[in-house]
Motif scaffolding. Sequence first.
Motif, PDB file in Angstrom:
ATOM      1  N   TYR A  22      52.292  89.501  41.820  1.00 25.09           N
ATOM      2  CA  TYR A  22      51.688  89.822  40.537  1.00 25.09           C
ATOM      3  C   TYR A  22      50.769  88.699  40.089  1.00 25.09           C
ATOM      4  CZ  TYR A  22      55.503  86.914  38.638  1.00 25.09           C
ATOM      5  OH  TYR A  22      56.379  85.894  38.375  1.00 25.09           O
ATOM      6  N   TYR A  39      49.133  90.611  32.459  1.00 24.64           N
ATOM      7  CA  TYR A  39      50.122  90.762  33.530  1.00 24.64           C
ATOM      8  C   TYR A  39      49.794  92.016  34.348  1.00 24.64           C
ATOM      9  CZ  TYR A  39      54.627  92.022  35.640  1.00 24.64           C
ATOM     10  OH  TYR A  39      55.615  92.370  36.509  1.00 24.64           O
ATOM     11  N   LYS A  40      49.705  91.833  35.665  1.00 19.50           N
ATOM     12  CA  LYS A  40      49.439  92.970  36.563  1.00 19.50           C
ATOM     13  C   LYS A  40      50.318  92.830  37.794  1.00 19.50           C
ATOM     14  CE  LYS A  40      44.648  93.652  35.177  1.00 19.50           C
ATOM     15  NZ  LYS A  40      44.549  92.630  34.168  1.00 19.50           N
ATOM     16  N   ALA A  41      51.218  93.810  37.966  1.00 13.75           N
ATOM     17  CA  ALA A  41      52.110  93.794  39.140  1.00 13.75           C
ATOM     18  C   ALA A  41      51.393  94.394  40.339  1.00 13.75           C
ATOM     19  CB  ALA A  41      53.379  94.582  38.839  1.00 13.75           C
ATOM     20  N   HIS A  57      58.657  92.840  31.187  1.00 13.57           N
ATOM     21  CA  HIS A  57      58.284  91.479  31.596  1.00 13.57           C
ATOM     22  C   HIS A  57      58.205  90.585  30.361  1.00 13.57           C
ATOM     23  CE1 HIS A  57      54.108  92.686  30.530  1.00 13.57           C
ATOM     24  NE2 HIS A  57      53.922  91.383  30.350  1.00 13.57           N
TER      25      HIS A  57
END
Length: 164
Positions: free
Chosen positions: A49, A162-164, A139
């Motif tokens: 991520y 936030y980017k998974a 998260h």
Amino acid sequence: MRFERALCALVLVGLAGGCTSDPADPAPAASGREESAAAPPAWTEPAAYTFTLVRGCDEAAPVGRYQATVKDGVVTGATRSGGPAASAAPSAEVDLGPVTGDEGEEIDVPALGQLLEMATTAQEDGAEVTTEFDQADGHPVKVSINVTDTPAGAECWTVADYKA
């Protein structure tokens, strides 16, 4: 590594300074999660991520902003954004600590799992810890740790992009 030493020093100063608890105060939640009407889902750290970590409790004037990439729970890349990295004066012959004082020190950016572990450890050691989580996927979005008896002693981290 310097960040971990600085945090340990803060914890030790807080403990040595006479951190006390009032038996009338309720014990903090064991999970460190904020109590709310609709609890966010439990978060499991994904294999890979990216996120932006903003350091500082004053959102208008953060101490630092870092773009981070994580793989298998370890930060594989982190760059400071939104301003130049702190650097020593050309005349500095020895390392005298943070270049611009505690507020200007560069940090080793933690992965989000490491940030949560740090919050849990600090809370177990008696620090005042506040953790906020994203309502959609759970998260962490903000962590505040205060090992002192004053609000100005808090250290804060906010997670964005936030980017998974």
